[in-house]
Design a protein around this motif. Sequence first.
Motif, short mmCIF file in Angstrom:
data_model
loop_
_atom_site.label_atom_id
_atom_site.label_comp_id
_atom_site.label_asym_id
_atom_site.label_seq_id
_atom_site.Cartn_x
_atom_site.Cartn_y
_atom_site.Cartn_z
N ARG A 1 1.26 5.71 -0.04
CA ARG A 1 0.83 7.10 -0.03
C ARG A 1 1.86 7.88 -0.85
O ARG A 1 3.05 7.86 -0.53
CB ARG A 1 0.78 7.67 1.39
CG ARG A 1 -0.24 7.00 2.30
CD ARG A 1 -0.30 7.74 3.65
NE ARG A 1 -1.15 7.05 4.61
CZ ARG A 1 -1.40 7.51 5.84
NH1 ARG A 1 -0.88 8.67 6.23
NH2 ARG A 1 -2.17 6.82 6.66
N ARG B 1 0.32 -4.76 2.46
CA ARG B 1 -1.14 -4.79 2.33
C ARG B 1 -1.77 -5.87 3.21
O ARG B 1 -2.88 -5.71 3.69
CB ARG B 1 -1.50 -5.04 0.87
CG ARG B 1 -2.97 -4.97 0.54
CD ARG B 1 -3.17 -4.95 -0.96
NE ARG B 1 -2.65 -3.71 -1.54
CZ ARG B 1 -2.35 -3.55 -2.82
NH1 ARG B 1 -2.47 -4.56 -3.66
NH2 ARG B 1 -1.90 -2.39 -3.26
N GLU C 1 0.86 -1.18 0.00
CA GLU C 1 0.00 0.00 0.00
C GLU C 1 0.90 1.23 0.00
O GLU C 1 1.94 1.23 0.64
CB GLU C 1 -0.90 0.02 1.24
CG GLU C 1 -1.90 -1.13 1.32
CD GLU C 1 -3.12 -0.89 0.45
OE1 GLU C 1 -3.19 0.19 -0.19
OE2 GLU C 1 -3.97 -1.78 0.39
#
Length: 302
Positions: free
Chosen positions: A160, A273, A158
Motif C-alpha cells: 500500500r 503475497r 503486496e
Amino acid sequence: MNASFRQYQAFHAVIETGTVTGAAAQLGISQPGISNLLNQLERATRLKLFERNRGRLVPTPEAALLFDEIDTLVRGLDHVNQAVIDLQNQQAGQLQIATNHSLAFGFMPSQFRKFAETRPNLTISFQSQFSTRVQEWVMAGLFEIGICELPLRHDGLEARNYYFETLCAVPEDSPLAKHDVLTPKIMDDYPFIVIGSEHMVNRRVREAFQSHSAKWRITCHTDLFRNALNLVKHGFGATLIDPFTLSSDDGRGYVLRRFEPCILLDIVIVTARDRPLSAIGRQFMDQVSDQMEQMAVPQDRK
C-alpha cells in the motif's frame, strides 16, 4: 484407569468451590451431573475421594494429593479456553511489525498504544531497520507487516503506497528563517545535510537545485532523518525532514518551512503475497493505513 478430563474438572471444581452446588454453577451443569462425574472418577481411579459429613462432601487425604496434581492441568485448559475466547473477540494475538527507523521513534509507539487499549492480552514484536532489511524480514516470515520506503525489491510483496511531503528544517537563527517558503534559488550555496547519497529525497532535491541552476552545497552526510535534524539543531545547515520524525521531536532549535518544489517521501506498508494476514494483523494495518492516509499528500498534489 480410564478417567476423563471432564471427571477431573468436576472433581477440581467441587474442591475449589467447596460444594456440589458451587461446582455445578462453575461448570454450567446440573448437580446430579456433578455427582455422577465424581462417582465415575472414583470407579476409574479406585480411590475413595470424598466422605459425607452432615450432607457435605469432605475430601479424603488421597483427594487432596490428587487435587495438587491436576490443578495445573485444569487451570491450563481454562487458560487455553480464555485465549480462544480472547482471539474470537479479537482481544489477544501477536503483532509482528518491522518499520524503517523514522517511524520507530514516535509514530509506531503511539499506534501500538491506541491499538492495545481494547486488547489487554496483545503481544507485540517490533523492530526497526533500514528499508531493504524490513522487506527481507517480511519476505522471510520473520514479521507479518513491514512499513518502509520505496522501491520494492521483492516481487512477493503486496504494498500500500503513501506519499508524504518533507519540510525544510533550518537553524532557528538562520537568515533563511525569514522566508515563509524556501526554494533552491533562496538556498543557493547554503549548507545542506543529506540522508545518504542515493536516498530518494536527496535525488529529488538534487534535481530541484539543478533545474533551478542553484548550487546545492552538501556539508554533512548521515543515515537517519533523526540524525539530520539533530545536526540542524547544532547549526550545521538545513535539511528536509519527514513528518514522522517531526511528530516525535521537541521542536526546539530549528524552524520549519515549506520547500518548493515539493519533495515527497514514498512509504509503503508491505505484506507477503503468499501468506494470509492474521485477524489482528489486518485490524492493525487498517488502523495504521487510516492514520497514514490522513498524514499523506492528497492525490491531486502528487
